[in-house]
Design a protein around this motif. Sequence first.
Motif, mmCIF file in Angstrom:
data_model
loop_
_atom_site.group_PDB
_atom_site.id
_atom_site.type_symbol
_atom_site.label_atom_id
_atom_site.label_comp_id
_atom_site.label_asym_id
_atom_site.label_seq_id
_atom_site.Cartn_x
_atom_site.Cartn_y
_atom_site.Cartn_z
ATOM 1 N N TRP A 280 9.020 0.887 -20.030
ATOM 2 C CA TRP A 280 8.170 1.267 -21.160
ATOM 3 C C TRP A 280 6.905 1.997 -20.706
ATOM 4 N N ASN A 281 6.971 2.636 -19.552
ATOM 5 C CA ASN A 281 5.848 3.418 -19.042
ATOM 6 C C ASN A 281 6.260 4.889 -19.061
ATOM 7 N N PRO A 282 5.829 5.672 -20.056
ATOM 8 C CA PRO A 282 6.290 7.063 -20.204
ATOM 9 C C PRO A 282 6.093 7.910 -18.965
ATOM 10 N N ILE A 283 5.042 7.625 -18.177
ATOM 11 C CA ILE A 283 4.767 8.439 -16.989
ATOM 12 C C ILE A 283 5.819 8.206 -15.905
ATOM 13 N N LEU A 284 6.157 6.941 -15.657
ATOM 14 C CA LEU A 284 7.093 6.620 -14.571
ATOM 15 C C LEU A 284 8.548 6.569 -15.018
ATOM 16 N N MET A 285 8.791 6.500 -16.316
ATOM 17 C CA MET A 285 10.166 6.526 -16.812
ATOM 18 C C MET A 285 10.825 7.874 -16.524
ATOM 19 N N ILE A 286 10.010 8.942 -16.559
ATOM 20 C CA ILE A 286 10.554 10.300 -16.365
ATOM 21 C C ILE A 286 11.151 10.486 -14.970
ATOM 22 N N PRO A 287 10.399 10.191 -13.881
ATOM 23 C CA PRO A 287 11.018 10.362 -12.544
ATOM 24 C C PRO A 287 12.184 9.411 -12.304
ATOM 25 N N LEU A 288 12.138 8.218 -12.902
ATOM 26 C CA LEU A 288 13.269 7.298 -12.764
ATOM 27 C C LEU A 288 14.543 7.963 -13.282
ATOM 28 N N CYS A 289 14.445 8.581 -14.457
ATOM 29 C CA CYS A 289 15.618 9.233 -15.066
ATOM 30 C C CYS A 289 15.965 10.544 -14.366
ATOM 31 N N LEU A 290 14.945 11.279 -13.891
ATOM 32 C CA LEU A 290 15.217 12.520 -13.159
ATOM 33 C C LEU A 290 16.006 12.244 -11.885
ATOM 34 N N ASN A 291 15.627 11.180 -11.190
ATOM 35 C CA ASN A 291 16.355 10.802 -9.975
ATOM 36 C C ASN A 291 17.802 10.450 -10.274
ATOM 37 N N SER A 292 18.054 9.898 -11.462
ATOM 38 C CA SER A 292 19.421 9.517 -11.824
ATOM 39 C C SER A 292 20.304 10.732 -12.077
ATOM 40 N N GLY B 19 17.545 4.589 -9.649
ATOM 41 C CA GLY B 19 16.380 5.435 -9.855
ATOM 42 C C GLY B 19 15.627 5.730 -8.582
ATOM 43 N N CYS B 20 16.172 5.285 -7.430
ATOM 44 C CA CYS B 20 15.574 5.544 -6.113
ATOM 45 C C CYS B 20 14.109 5.099 -6.055
ATOM 46 N N THR B 21 13.854 3.835 -6.312
ATOM 47 C CA THR B 21 12.483 3.334 -6.411
ATOM 48 C C THR B 21 11.848 2.951 -5.074
ATOM 49 N N LEU B 22 12.583 3.089 -3.965
ATOM 50 C CA LEU B 22 11.975 2.797 -2.659
ATOM 51 C C LEU B 22 10.784 3.715 -2.415
ATOM 52 N N ALA B 23 10.923 4.982 -2.802
ATOM 53 C CA ALA B 23 9.817 5.933 -2.648
ATOM 54 C C ALA B 23 8.599 5.479 -3.449
ATOM 55 N N LEU B 24 8.813 4.999 -4.646
ATOM 56 C CA LEU B 24 7.716 4.510 -5.486
ATOM 57 C C LEU B 24 7.026 3.317 -4.834
ATOM 58 N N VAL B 25 7.807 2.420 -4.263
ATOM 59 C CA VAL B 25 7.240 1.235 -3.596
ATOM 60 C C VAL B 25 6.337 1.652 -2.445
ATOM 61 N N ILE B 26 6.795 2.587 -1.623
ATOM 62 C CA ILE B 26 5.993 3.036 -0.479
ATOM 63 C C ILE B 26 4.722 3.728 -0.949
ATOM 64 N N MET B 27 4.834 4.498 -2.015
ATOM 65 C CA MET B 27 3.643 5.150 -2.575
ATOM 66 C C MET B 27 2.630 4.116 -3.057
ATOM 67 N N CYS B 28 3.141 3.064 -3.670
ATOM 68 C CA CYS B 28 2.255 1.993 -4.129
ATOM 69 C C CYS B 28 1.570 1.317 -2.934
ATOM 70 N N MET B 29 2.306 1.119 -1.859
ATOM 71 C CA MET B 29 1.739 0.490 -0.666
ATOM 72 C C MET B 29 0.577 1.299 -0.104
ATOM 73 N N ARG B 30 0.644 2.599 -0.270
ATOM 74 C CA ARG B 30 -0.387 3.492 0.286
ATOM 75 C C ARG B 30 -1.459 3.848 -0.735
ATOM 76 N N SER B 31 -1.359 3.278 -1.915
ATOM 77 C CA SER B 31 -2.265 3.636 -3.000
ATOM 78 C C SER B 31 -3.686 3.126 -2.771
ATOM 79 N N LYS B 32 -4.652 3.860 -3.333
ATOM 80 C CA LYS B 32 -6.053 3.432 -3.284
ATOM 81 C C LYS B 32 -6.389 2.491 -4.439
ATOM 82 N N VAL B 33 -5.412 2.305 -5.327
ATOM 83 C CA VAL B 33 -5.579 1.348 -6.418
ATOM 84 C C VAL B 33 -5.148 -0.023 -5.929
ATOM 85 N N LYS B 34 -6.027 -0.992 -5.985
ATOM 86 C CA LYS B 34 -5.755 -2.307 -5.421
ATOM 87 C C LYS B 34 -4.518 -2.961 -6.032
ATOM 88 N N ARG B 35 -4.380 -2.868 -7.351
ATOM 89 C CA ARG B 35 -3.243 -3.514 -8.025
ATOM 90 C C ARG B 35 -1.931 -2.902 -7.559
#
Length: 538
Positions: free
Chosen positions: A449-461, A405-421
Amino acid sequence: MKILLMCGAGASSGFMAQAMRKAAKEQGLDDIDVIARSEAEMTNNLKGTDIIMFGPHLAYKKDALAKDLEQYNIPFAFIDKDAYGAIDGAATLKQAMDVLKGAKPQEVEKEPVKEVEKKEVKADKNVENQKDFMGWITNSLAPKLDKLTQNVYIMAIQQSIMSILPMIMIGSVSSIVGVFRNFEALSWIPDISQLNTFSFGLIAIFLTILVPMKVLEKKGNEKLKISAMLSSLALFFIITIPNIADGNISFVMDKIGTGGMLTAVVTAVFTAWIFNVASNHSMFKKDTVMPDMVVAWMDALVPVTITLVIGLVIMNTGFDLPLFIRGLFSPISAFGQTWLGLIAITFFTCFLYSFGFTWILFPIAWAIWMEGMDANMAAVAAGHVAQNINLMETVMGLTYIGGQGCTLALVIMCMRSKVKRLKAIGNVCVLPAIFNINEPIVFGAPVVWNPILMIPLCLNSIVIPSIMYLVMRIGLVPVPSAPMQMWYLPNIIQGYLTTGSLAGVVLVIVLFIVSWFIWLPFFKVYEKQQYLEENSKK
């Protein structure tokens, strides 16, 4: 105290084990030993184990795992999803200690399970009457998949494949050396290509031994296990129709290597079935005066004889069973090497993963990948060009950027997020992601089980493998023609090693950029949602 951590391949649990050892040291708990292994290695590492902690992504196998561990009387639990996603060693260590505290071995899992089940029942009431897609997944598809994954023979095949992955990786080392030897300055490096012959090239033999062993272990037929393993190996050699002349015996390497993999699985499953049936019958009564050793020998005699006689009958008829089995599988293999076949594997793998189901399609995909590489190697050896693109080297080496699902991009986005969690999760998950281990981010963000992030995971596939397939089909990037199954290496390195070309490196960079733009809009929506939730608590 020994704590055994288990996950699919022992990778993500390896990071957790390291974090737990660090936490134990900080707390002055020097007597705690934490080790991480793949699920396939579980029974080989139970000696001295006080508790087993499974990754949350294996929760769908709870019943099967409980059955496997029943005879060992060892408590187990599933690591908290939040702790697993954050690779929180202290929290997981505390969970293990809490589970062990004052609990009897067979009772440890019972109480927590009941409590969890009650919570699940309440949650399920919200979806049990739903007619939408999520309701269908929860109430219809998930139970069926759970039942499928608990089939003894399917689990045995999965675990056997996982067990031989180190041998496949060792074979890949020779391919890496071969790439380096192409440089004039490194041409002095010895040719170790035979390392591949006696590792990757013996896959069929390994499976022939391991599958019946795993099946009989799960069935609790320990007394017949060794006989079943030896009989399976003997049957496999018989039906490959070796050439016997002048006191010498010779085998066709293609039939005992990757080309004989399907034959090995069929042989092993058949042998395991014969021995399981035989285990229900004995030539002696329970109160016999015969020594147990003699009873075991005699009871093994019947299934051994049946297995070998069947093999000899097949051999003497001249029937080429391996060729027949490969013929049956050839339509699946041929479809698997089409664009649609590639997408079917990558999409459904990610789709099931988004609901927490892992490794379900791996045996099918693995068979297609091995057959494809075997054909590519044969084509190159004959002076032709490699044609098969759907390979482990391409799918896991080039398109799994940060994991499926190419989640490296998601990880980097999380690292740069303004949301602390999200920022904290990204910082923790970046190292595993570099080595294509994405269970932490998938369960930590979460994606499951997260409808928002499940979509890009499957789109990348769909999108990422399609681009890879197109550029290889038109010849912009070379098709891999040697095993290079080192998918825990960073993808940019694999881009060169698998293709032997800088074009492979460029491809990985392009695929990462595309995956970034696929993740971006969905992540922004999720980030905004999490930001509002985080600030509402202040």
